[in-house]
Design a protein around this motif. Structure first.
Motif, PDB file in Angstrom:
ATOM      1  N   PRO A  84       0.820  -1.211   0.000  1.00  0.00           N
ATOM      2  CA  PRO A  84       0.000   0.000   0.000  1.00  0.00           C
ATOM      3  C   PRO A  84       0.853   1.259   0.000  1.00  0.00           C
ATOM      4  CG  PRO A  84      -0.484  -1.418   1.889  1.00  0.00           C
ATOM      5  CD  PRO A  84       0.759  -1.933   1.265  1.00  0.00           C
ATOM      6  N   SER A  86       2.514   4.262   1.343  1.00  0.00           N
ATOM      7  CA  SER A  86       3.121   4.429   2.669  1.00  0.00           C
ATOM      8  C   SER A  86       2.678   3.324   3.630  1.00  0.00           C
ATOM      9  CB  SER A  86       2.832   5.805   3.270  1.00  0.00           C
ATOM     10  OG  SER A  86       1.453   6.023   3.346  1.00  0.00           O
ATOM     11  N   GLY A  88       2.446   0.471   6.477  1.00  0.00           N
ATOM     12  CA  GLY A  88       2.705   0.511   7.912  1.00  0.00           C
ATOM     13  C   GLY A  88       2.964  -0.875   8.463  1.00  0.00           C
ATOM     14  N   PHE A  89       3.755  -0.916   9.523  1.00  0.00           N
ATOM     15  CA  PHE A  89       3.996  -2.182  10.217  1.00  0.00           C
ATOM     16  C   PHE A  89       3.748  -1.972  11.695  1.00  0.00           C
ATOM     17  CE2 PHE A  89       6.207  -2.709   6.279  1.00  0.00           C
ATOM     18  CZ  PHE A  89       5.993  -4.032   5.970  1.00  0.00           C
TER      19      PHE A  89
END
Lengths: 318, 312
Positions: A84, A86, A88-89
Motif C-alpha cells: 500500500p 506508505s 505501515g507495520f
C-alpha cells in the motif's frame, strides 16, 4: 494458460453520485511492468483496491489470475502481493516478527517460514536489522520491508501503490532496482505513481489516468507519438561543415532539421537515424562533437497532455 | 452470492498475535495493577468487616464479594466500575489503530477475510479480560481462605463461579461497545472519549434518570407501574443488569429483582436462602440480556467494519 494476468473491462466505482473510476478497461500481460500514472485523486488507488477485492465494484468485470476478486478474494489475495501507499507495520514488533505474523496469516508452513523470511530480508538488504523494532525504521526501510513481505509471499503478481513516494533519490533508485529484480524473477508488476521520470525507466507499458478514466495507454514511445505529434528527435553537434543542414535533411526518414544554435542541429525523424547522421557528418568533412537520441520523456508527455485537456476540464467543473 | 473459503481462516493467528500484544502492553499492566490493588483493598475491608459482624452465616464466603466497609465500596461494586474501564482500555483503538498505523490494508491484502480480523481482536480482548478476571477471582478466594480460615461450601463455589462468568459477559459488553466505536471513529482519542462518556452515562446518570422519565410518561396514580417502568428503563444499562445479577447470585436470600407483591410473600420464609437453581432463574433474564447486548454490539461493529473503506 492465459496470456493476461489482470483483465479489467468497464471497471467502475461510484460513491453516491460521484464516479471515481469511470469504465476503465486494461489488460496486464504476464511478466510485464505496468505503470498506472496520473495526478492524485485520478482513481489509481481505487482501481488497485478493486483488483484486490478490498473495495466493491459498482460496475464492470475484472479477473485477476483468472479469479474474480469479488467472489474469490482469498484465491486472488493468496497469489497477489500488495504494497500500500506508505505501508505501515506494527511498530512494537521487530521486522522479522512482522513478517512472521504475515507468514502465519498466509499459511506458510512452520518449517519453511524461517527460511523464507531470512531470504526475503536478505533480498532487500534488511537482514542486519531483522531483530530491530520497526519503530526505528526509516521510510525507505519500511518500503523495503513491504517488498520483503511480497517476496516472502512468493506471488505471481505484485501491486505496488506509490512505492517511491517520499523516498530520497538514492533510496528510490535502489527501490526501483529491487522492482526490476522482481520482474526478472518472473513476477508481473503493476505500479502506480506520479513520479514520472523514475517510473519511465522501469515500466514496459503505462496507463495515464485522468479523472477516473484511462486517457492514454501504451509504451512510453507510443504515448510520445500520440501526444507530442510523433517522431523521434536526434541531436547533432558538429563543427564546420558546408551545407551540413541540407545534407542531414536529405537522409531518408528525416522530416525536418532545426538549427537552434550555430553547429547545433535537431533532426525530427520517423526512426532512429543516428548511424546515417554520423556517416553524413563525417562525409561532409565536419567534426562530430555530440550525437544524441532524444527519447520523449514521460514528464513531457504528461505535462503536454494535461495542458491540452485543461480547458475541457474547466468546462466540466463549471 | 457465496464467498469462497472460510471466514475463520487466520482467526487463530490473529487471536494469538493480539493476545500477546495485549499481555505485553504497558496499558494492560497499568490496568491490571489498578484492578488488583483496588479490589484487594475492598476485599481486605470486607474481611475485617465480616470477622466483626457475622459469626454464623451459611454463605460467609460470598460476603467477601458483597460486604463493604465505609469509605471503601464492596468488591462487586469495584468490579462493576473497573471492568468496563479495562474493557474500554483494551478495545478503543482496535480498528482505528490499525488504520492510523496503516497496517490495515496490508493485513487485509493477505488471504483472510475481515471477519477473522475483527472477531480475532474481540476474542483476544475477551481472553485477556478473562485471564485477568480469573486471576483476580482466584486471588480473592485464596485471600478469603487464608484470612477467614473457613473453607467455602460447594454451593458457594458454584455461585462464585457463575458470578465470574457473568463478570466476563459484562466485560464483553463494554469490549464490544469500545470496538464498535473504534470502527466508527477514525481517531482513537474520539473513540475512547465517546465510549467512556457513554459508560459514565449508562452507569451513573441513566439509573438516576430512569425514575424521572417513567414519571413523565406513565400515569402517576399507579405506583406499581411506575416502579416497574422505571426499573425496565434502568435495565437498558448493562451496569444495572450486572448489579441485579450479582445481587441474585451472591445474596441467596434475594427472592425477586422487581417490586414484591403481598401475594408473592404468602408462605415465604423471610430471609431464608433460595437454592442455586432458583437464584440463577431469577437473574436469567439479566444474564441473557448481557450476552445479547454483547452480540448485538459486536454485530453492529461487524457490519460497520465490513462496509468501511480500507484505504487509510
Amino acid at each position: 494458460m492465459n496470456k493476461y494476468v489482470i483483465e479489467a473491462s468497464g471497471l467502475t466505482k461510484r460513491y453516491g453520485t460521484s464516479t471515481v473510476v469511470d469504465h476503465i478497461s486494461f489488460d496486464v500481460a504476464s511478466g510485464e511492468i505496468f505503470g498506472v500514472l496520473g495526478p492524485n485523486g485520478a482513481g489509481k488507488t481505487t482501481t488497485i483496491l478493486m483488483l484486490l477485492g478490498l473495495c466493491d465494484i459498482s460496475e464492470g468485470k475484472v479477473r485477476v489470475l483468472d479469479h474474480d476478486p469479488v467472489r474469490e478474494p482469498l484465491a486472488v489475495k493468496r497469489r497477489v502481493g500488495y504494497l500500500p501507499d506508505s505501508v505501515g507495520f506494527y511498530d512494537h514488533l521487530s521486522a522479522a516478527d512482522n513478517l512472521h505474523y504475515t507468514a502465519r496469516l498466509i499459511g506458510i508452513a512452520l518449517g519453511e517460514r524461517e527460511k523464507r523470511i531470512e531470504a526475503a530480508l536478505a533480498r532487500v538488504r534488511l537482514e542486519d536489522v531483522a531483530d530491530k523494532r520497526v519503530a526505528t525504521f526509516s521510510r525507505g526501510m519500511r518500503q523495503r520491508l513491504g517488498l520483503a513481505e511480497i517476496i516472502m509471499k512468493d506471488v505471481q503478481v505484485a501491486i505496488l501503490d506509490e512505492p517511491t513516494n517520499g523516498l530520497d533519490p538514492q533510496a528510490s533508485v535502489e527501490f526501483l532496482e529491487l522492482i526490476r529484480s522482481l520482474k526478472s524473477a518472473g513476477v508481473t508488476i503493476l505500479l502506480s505513481s506520479h513520479l514520472l521520470d523514475r517510473v519511465q525507466n522501469v515500466c514496459d507499458r503505462v496507463a495515464l489516468f485522468n479523472a477516473g478514466k484511462i486517457a492514454l495507454m501504451g509504451t512510453v514511445a507510443e504515448l510520445g507519438s500520440q501526444v507530442l505529434g510523433g517522431g523521434f528527435a536526434v541531436e547533432v553537434e558538429a563543427e564546420q561543415g558546408p551545407h551540413l543542414a541540407l545534407r542531414l535533411g536529405a537522409i531518408p526518414g528525416v522530416r525536418g532539421v532545426e538549427e537552434p544554435a550555430e553547429g547545433h542541429f535537431r533532426l525530427l525523424c520517423d526512426r532512429d537515424v543516428r548511424p546515417e547522421a554520423a556517416a553524413e557528418v563525417v562525409a561532409a568533412g565536419a567534426r562530430l562533437k555530440r550525437l544524441a537520441f532524444d527519447q520523449p520523456s514521460l514528464e513531457t508527455i504528461y505535462t503536454r497532455y494535461f495542458q491540452s485537456v485543461k480547458p475541457g476540464e474547466a468546462r466540466h467543473a463549471a | 452470492m457465496r464467498r469462497e473459503g472460510s471466514p475463520w481462516r487466520g482467526l487463530g493467528v490473529v487471536v494469538l498475535k493480539e493476545l500477546s500484544d495485549h499481555l505485553t502492553s504497558a496499558r494492560m499492566r497499568v490496568l491490571e495493577w489498578l484492578v488488583v490493588l483496588t479490589a484487594l483493598a475492598a476485599v481486605y475491608a470486607a474481611i475485617t468487616q465480616v470477622r466483626n459482624v457475622t459469626a454464623e452465616d451459611p454463605f460467609l464466603f460470598l460476603r467477601l464479594f458483597t460486604t463493604s466497609r465505609d469509605p471503601l465500596p464492596s468488591f462487586v461494586s469495584f468490579l462493576g466500575f473497573l471492568v468496563p474501564l479495562m474493557a474500554i482500555g483494551l478495545g478503543f483503538d482496535a480498528v482505528n489503530g490499525e488504520h492510523n498505523h496503516r497496517t490495515l490494508s496490508r493485513i487485509l491484502s493477505q488471504p483472510i477475510y475481515r471477519d477473522a480480523l475483527l472477531f480475532g481482536k474481540f476474542l483476544a480482548g475477551l481472553a485477556t479480560l478473562s485471564i485477568s478476571l480469573i486471576a483476580l477471582w482466584l486471588l480473592v478466594i485464596g485471600l478469603g481462605l487464608i484470612m477467614l480460615g473457613v473453607p467455602p461450601g460447594g454451593e458457594e463455589m458454584a455461585r462464585a463461579m457463575i458470578f465470574l462468568l457473568v463478570t466476563i459477559a459484562y466485560a464483553g459488553v463494554w469490549l464490544a461497545l469500545a470496538m464498535l466505536f473504534s470502527v466508527v471513529f477514525r481517531s482513537p482519542a474520539t473513540a475512547a472519549l465517546v465510549t467512556l462518556g457513554l459508560w459514565l452515562f449508562l452507569t451513573v446518570i441513566w439509573p438516576a434518570l430512569a425514575p424521572g422519565i417513567a414519571e413523565a410518561f406513565l400515569p402517576a396514580d399507579n405506583q406499581a407501574l411506575l416502579v416497574t417502568g422505571a426499573q425496565m428503563l434502568a435495565r437498558l444499562s448493562p451496569s444495572t443488569l450486572f448489579g441485579e445479577t450479582v445481587l441474585a447470585l451472591l445474596d441467596p436470600s434475594t427472592r425477586t429483582l422487581g417490586p414484591v407483591y403481598l401475594s408473592q410473600l404468602q408462605g415465604a420464609v423471610m430471609g431464608a436462602p433460595l437454592p442455586l437453581g432458583e437464584s440463577v432463574l431469577i437473574a436469567w433474564p439479566q444474564i441473557v440480556g448481557l450476552v445479547a447486548a454483547t452480540i448485538i454490539l459486536f454485530v453492529a461493529g461487524y457490519v460497520a467494519f465490513q462496509r468501511q473503506e480500507v484505504r487509510a
